[in-house]
Design a protein around this motif. Structure first.
Motif, PDB file in Angstrom:
ATOM      1  N   ALA A 186       2.302 -57.403 -96.342  1.00 38.03           N
ATOM      2  CA  ALA A 186       3.288 -58.118 -95.525  1.00 38.03           C
ATOM      3  C   ALA A 186       3.169 -57.719 -94.058  1.00 38.03           C
ATOM      4  N   LEU A 187       3.100 -56.446 -93.783  1.00 40.05           N
ATOM      5  CA  LEU A 187       3.037 -55.971 -92.400  1.00 40.05           C
ATOM      6  C   LEU A 187       1.727 -56.359 -91.727  1.00 40.05           C
ATOM      7  N   LEU A 188       0.627 -56.295 -92.463  1.00 36.91           N
ATOM      8  CA  LEU A 188      -0.667 -56.639 -91.880  1.00 36.91           C
ATOM      9  C   LEU A 188      -0.741 -58.126 -91.549  1.00 36.91           C
ATOM     10  N   VAL A 189      -0.243 -58.971 -92.451  1.00 34.44           N
ATOM     11  CA  VAL A 189      -0.204 -60.410 -92.174  1.00 34.44           C
ATOM     12  C   VAL A 189       0.695 -60.692 -90.981  1.00 34.44           C
ATOM     13  N   ALA A 190       1.823 -59.999 -90.903  1.00 32.32           N
ATOM     14  CA  ALA A 190       2.761 -60.204 -89.797  1.00 32.32           C
ATOM     15  C   ALA A 190       2.112 -59.883 -88.459  1.00 32.32           C
ATOM     16  N   ILE A 191       1.446 -58.748 -88.383  1.00 35.16           N
ATOM     17  CA  ILE A 191       0.795 -58.359 -87.127  1.00 35.16           C
ATOM     18  C   ILE A 191      -0.308 -59.340 -86.767  1.00 35.16           C
ATOM     19  N   ARG A 192      -1.090 -59.734 -87.749  1.00 32.64           N
ATOM     20  CA  ARG A 192      -2.184 -60.679 -87.497  1.00 32.64           C
ATOM     21  C   ARG A 192      -1.644 -62.027 -87.022  1.00 32.64           C
ATOM     22  N   THR A 193      -0.588 -62.510 -87.675  1.00 30.38           N
ATOM     23  CA  THR A 193      -0.020 -63.807 -87.321  1.00 30.38           C
ATOM     24  C   THR A 193       0.634 -63.776 -85.952  1.00 30.38           C
ATOM     25  N   GLU A 221      -1.214 -52.287 -82.134  1.00 24.43           N
ATOM     26  CA  GLU A 221      -1.463 -53.231 -83.229  1.00 24.43           C
ATOM     27  C   GLU A 221      -2.734 -52.854 -83.988  1.00 24.43           C
ATOM     28  N   TYR A 222      -3.772 -52.489 -83.260  1.00 28.59           N
ATOM     29  CA  TYR A 222      -5.025 -52.099 -83.919  1.00 28.59           C
ATOM     30  C   TYR A 222      -4.827 -50.826 -84.738  1.00 28.59           C
ATOM     31  N   ASP A 223      -4.051 -49.896 -84.194  1.00 24.73           N
ATOM     32  CA  ASP A 223      -3.789 -48.647 -84.910  1.00 24.73           C
ATOM     33  C   ASP A 223      -3.013 -48.912 -86.191  1.00 24.73           C
ATOM     34  N   ALA A 224      -1.981 -49.765 -86.095  1.00 23.65           N
ATOM     35  CA  ALA A 224      -1.184 -50.099 -87.284  1.00 23.65           C
ATOM     36  C   ALA A 224      -2.030 -50.832 -88.314  1.00 23.65           C
ATOM     37  N   ALA A 225      -2.852 -51.778 -87.848  1.00 24.03           N
ATOM     38  CA  ALA A 225      -3.693 -52.547 -88.762  1.00 24.03           C
ATOM     39  C   ALA A 225      -4.710 -51.648 -89.465  1.00 24.03           C
ATOM     40  N   GLY A 226      -5.251 -50.681 -88.726  1.00 23.67           N
ATOM     41  CA  GLY A 226      -6.194 -49.750 -89.343  1.00 23.67           C
ATOM     42  C   GLY A 226      -5.556 -48.947 -90.455  1.00 23.67           C
ATOM     43  N   THR A 261       4.684 -53.872 -85.924  1.00 24.95           N
ATOM     44  CA  THR A 261       3.980 -52.694 -85.416  1.00 24.95           C
ATOM     45  C   THR A 261       4.939 -51.516 -85.293  1.00 24.95           C
ATOM     46  N   ILE A 262       6.134 -51.789 -84.799  1.00 24.67           N
ATOM     47  CA  ILE A 262       7.142 -50.733 -84.641  1.00 24.67           C
ATOM     48  C   ILE A 262       7.553 -50.191 -86.007  1.00 24.67           C
ATOM     49  N   LEU A 263       7.768 -51.107 -86.968  1.00 19.94           N
ATOM     50  CA  LEU A 263       8.181 -50.663 -88.309  1.00 19.94           C
ATOM     51  C   LEU A 263       7.076 -49.874 -88.992  1.00 19.94           C
ATOM     52  N   THR A 264       5.828 -50.256 -88.772  1.00 22.10           N
ATOM     53  CA  THR A 264       4.713 -49.495 -89.348  1.00 22.10           C
ATOM     54  C   THR A 264       4.695 -48.078 -88.786  1.00 22.10           C
ATOM     55  N   GLU A 265       4.969 -47.948 -87.499  1.00 21.40           N
ATOM     56  CA  GLU A 265       5.055 -46.623 -86.888  1.00 21.40           C
ATOM     57  C   GLU A 265       6.143 -45.790 -87.563  1.00 21.40           C
ATOM     58  N   TYR A 266       7.306 -46.381 -87.810  1.00 13.09           N
ATOM     59  CA  TYR A 266       8.399 -45.662 -88.483  1.00 13.09           C
ATOM     60  C   TYR A 266       7.970 -45.178 -89.875  1.00 13.09           C
ATOM     61  N   LEU A 267       7.354 -46.075 -90.635  1.00 12.18           N
ATOM     62  CA  LEU A 267       6.934 -45.723 -91.992  1.00 12.18           C
ATOM     63  C   LEU A 267       6.008 -44.514 -91.987  1.00 12.18           C
ATOM     64  N   ARG A 268       5.103 -44.503 -91.032  1.00 17.87           N
ATOM     65  CA  ARG A 268       4.145 -43.403 -90.961  1.00 17.87           C
ATOM     66  C   ARG A 268       4.822 -42.103 -90.542  1.00 17.87           C
ATOM     67  N   THR A 276       0.037 -62.001 -83.419  1.00 17.20           N
ATOM     68  CA  THR A 276      -0.907 -61.840 -82.315  1.00 17.20           C
ATOM     69  C   THR A 276      -2.032 -62.869 -82.355  1.00 17.20           C
ATOM     70  N   LEU A 277      -1.848 -63.929 -83.146  1.00 17.92           N
ATOM     71  CA  LEU A 277      -2.895 -64.956 -83.291  1.00 17.92           C
ATOM     72  C   LEU A 277      -4.241 -64.305 -83.601  1.00 17.92           C
ATOM     73  N   ALA A 278      -4.265 -63.561 -84.708  1.00 15.93           N
ATOM     74  CA  ALA A 278      -5.481 -62.866 -85.155  1.00 15.93           C
ATOM     75  C   ALA A 278      -6.007 -61.916 -84.070  1.00 15.93           C
ATOM     76  N   PHE A 279      -5.070 -61.173 -83.461  1.00 18.31           N
ATOM     77  CA  PHE A 279      -5.386 -60.145 -82.467  1.00 18.31           C
ATOM     78  C   PHE A 279      -5.985 -60.726 -81.184  1.00 18.31           C
ATOM     79  N   LEU A 280      -5.548 -61.940 -80.837  1.00 15.09           N
ATOM     80  CA  LEU A 280      -6.016 -62.586 -79.607  1.00 15.09           C
ATOM     81  C   LEU A 280      -4.904 -62.799 -78.594  1.00 15.09           C
ATOM     82  N   ARG A 281      -3.633 -62.586 -78.978  1.00 17.55           N
ATOM     83  CA  ARG A 281      -2.512 -62.862 -78.089  1.00 17.55           C
ATOM     84  C   ARG A 281      -1.544 -61.677 -78.074  1.00 17.55           C
ATOM     85  N   GLY A 282      -1.302 -61.135 -76.897  1.00 19.02           N
ATOM     86  CA  GLY A 282      -0.306 -60.076 -76.748  1.00 19.02           C
ATOM     87  C   GLY A 282      -0.600 -58.812 -77.522  1.00 19.02           C
ATOM     88  N   VAL A 283      -1.844 -58.609 -77.897  1.00 20.13           N
ATOM     89  CA  VAL A 283      -2.183 -57.450 -78.711  1.00 20.13           C
ATOM     90  C   VAL A 283      -2.300 -56.198 -77.840  1.00 20.13           C
TER      91      VAL A 283
END
Length: 338
Positions: A157-164, A177-182, A137-144, A166-173
């Motif tokens: 790669a980044l989208l799979v990483a964020i999903r994994t 994370e939603y902003d980066a995934a979008g 999520t942090i690296l996606t922010e930098y890229l943008r 956070t356990l498919a956006f169920l843990r520690g999200v």
């Protein structure tokens, strides 16, 4: 100035960057390393290396590296110790030399980007955000913010990483994370994404999970299970994830022997228990352990047990008894409750 700009300025002064992954890297670490490499390339660094130690054994991690064709190299101490003054050393998804990596303690580190708890972090550039759900999520922010081109491979790669992570956006999200995934969703390769999200599972992983189910001990809402020896280190967190879903279980801890060490994995949705602190308390005097309140891991050298027994069966019994006792003691669960 933003963290992204500070990082870009630091990278502009280098001619080479070595990005060290933590031991047995997962998608969050690998994707973050890939993204940092792209940012370094955009800053004018032509020599970029991603190093790792340990194994890439989890079926998803192997598929991640193979399908995305990530250029990884085995870790070599000389690459980080004997580097030129203009050669930068970076950590992603971990923070301290010698802690979950093979970098010698005291080595100068230039860049640290992480979201895990850590003490003694020392680097020229440090961006460590424990509240964020994934390092990616942090690296996606930098890229943008730096307007670095994000191609389908990097986006996937980044989208799979964020999903994994956070356990498919169920843990520690978090909203980040939603902003980066979008942002990443429309850029990612959807077919590769589908293949990475549901990779095949090895028979040994299923056997390890089955053993963990059969060997479980439950006290109060805590489940502890030892699986003996396994060649699938990453089956341990998968077993912990599964066992944490059992009715009445709020904390699941699974441990097993992988080669010459005991590996421990904990999952605890229970807000009353900090999994990282529990593992740290249980093993700080014999190994290394820690993590978040809901996800944690640890490792104990097998050598401290090996001299106490002559045969493997006795060793396995000893490990099971000692590790289980240490875990319940750290959780303040009396022997009569076990």
């Amino acid at each position: 100035m933003s963290a992204a700009r500070n990082l870009s300025e630091l990278l502009t002064g280098g001619t080479e960057i070595t990005i060290v992954c933590h031991n047995n890297p997962d998608p969050d670490c690998l994707a973050s390393a890939l993204a940092l490499g792209r940012i370094a390339a955009d800053a004018g660094i032509d020599e970029r290396h991603i190093l790792y130690s340990g194994d890439i054994s989890h079926q998803q991690n192997r598929a991640f590296v193979n399908l995305l064709d990530i250029d990884l190299r085995p870790f070599e101490t000389e690459a980080v110790v004997d580097r030129r003054p203009d050669s930068l050393l970076a950590f992603v998804d971990h923070s301290v030399p010698g802690d979950n990596n093979d970098v010698p303690a005291g080595t100068r580190v230039d860049v640290v980007i992480d979201h895990h708890p850590a003490d003694g972090v020392d680097a020229t550039f440090v961006d460590r955000r424990e509240a964020v759900g994934a390092c990616a999520t942090i690296l996606t922010e930098y890229l943008r913010k730096l307007d670095v081109d994000v191609d389908p491979v990097l986006a996937t790669a980044l989208l799979v990483a964020i999903r994994t992570e956070t356990l498919a956006f169920l843990r520690g999200v978090t909203p980040a994370e939603y902003d980066a995934a979008g942002f990443l969703h429309d850029l990612a390769d959807q077919e590769t994404l589908r293949r990475l999200v549901a990779p095949s599972v090895t028979g040994e992983t299923l056997d390890t999970i089955a053993t963990a189910i059969g060997n479980r001990t439950v006290a109060r809402s805590v489940l502890v299970s030892g699986v003996g020896r396994t060649g699938e280190r990453d089956a341990l967190p998968q077993a912990a994830d599964y066992l944490a879903t059992l009715e009445g279980v709020e904390t699941a801890i699974v441990f097993g022997i992988v080669r010459d060490a005991i590996h421990v994995s904990a999952r605890s949705p229970d807000p009353r228990i900090h999994a990282g602190e529990v593992l740290h308390a249980a093993f700080e005097d014999v190994g290394s352990a820690g993590g978040h309140h809901d996800v944690a891991g640890g490792q104990v050298p097998l050598g401290i047990f090996a001299d106490d027994t002559a045969d493997d069966a006795s060793l396995l019994t000893l490990v099971d008894e000692v590790v289980t006792a240490r875990l319940f003691d750290a959780l303040a669960i009396d022997e009569g409750e076990r």
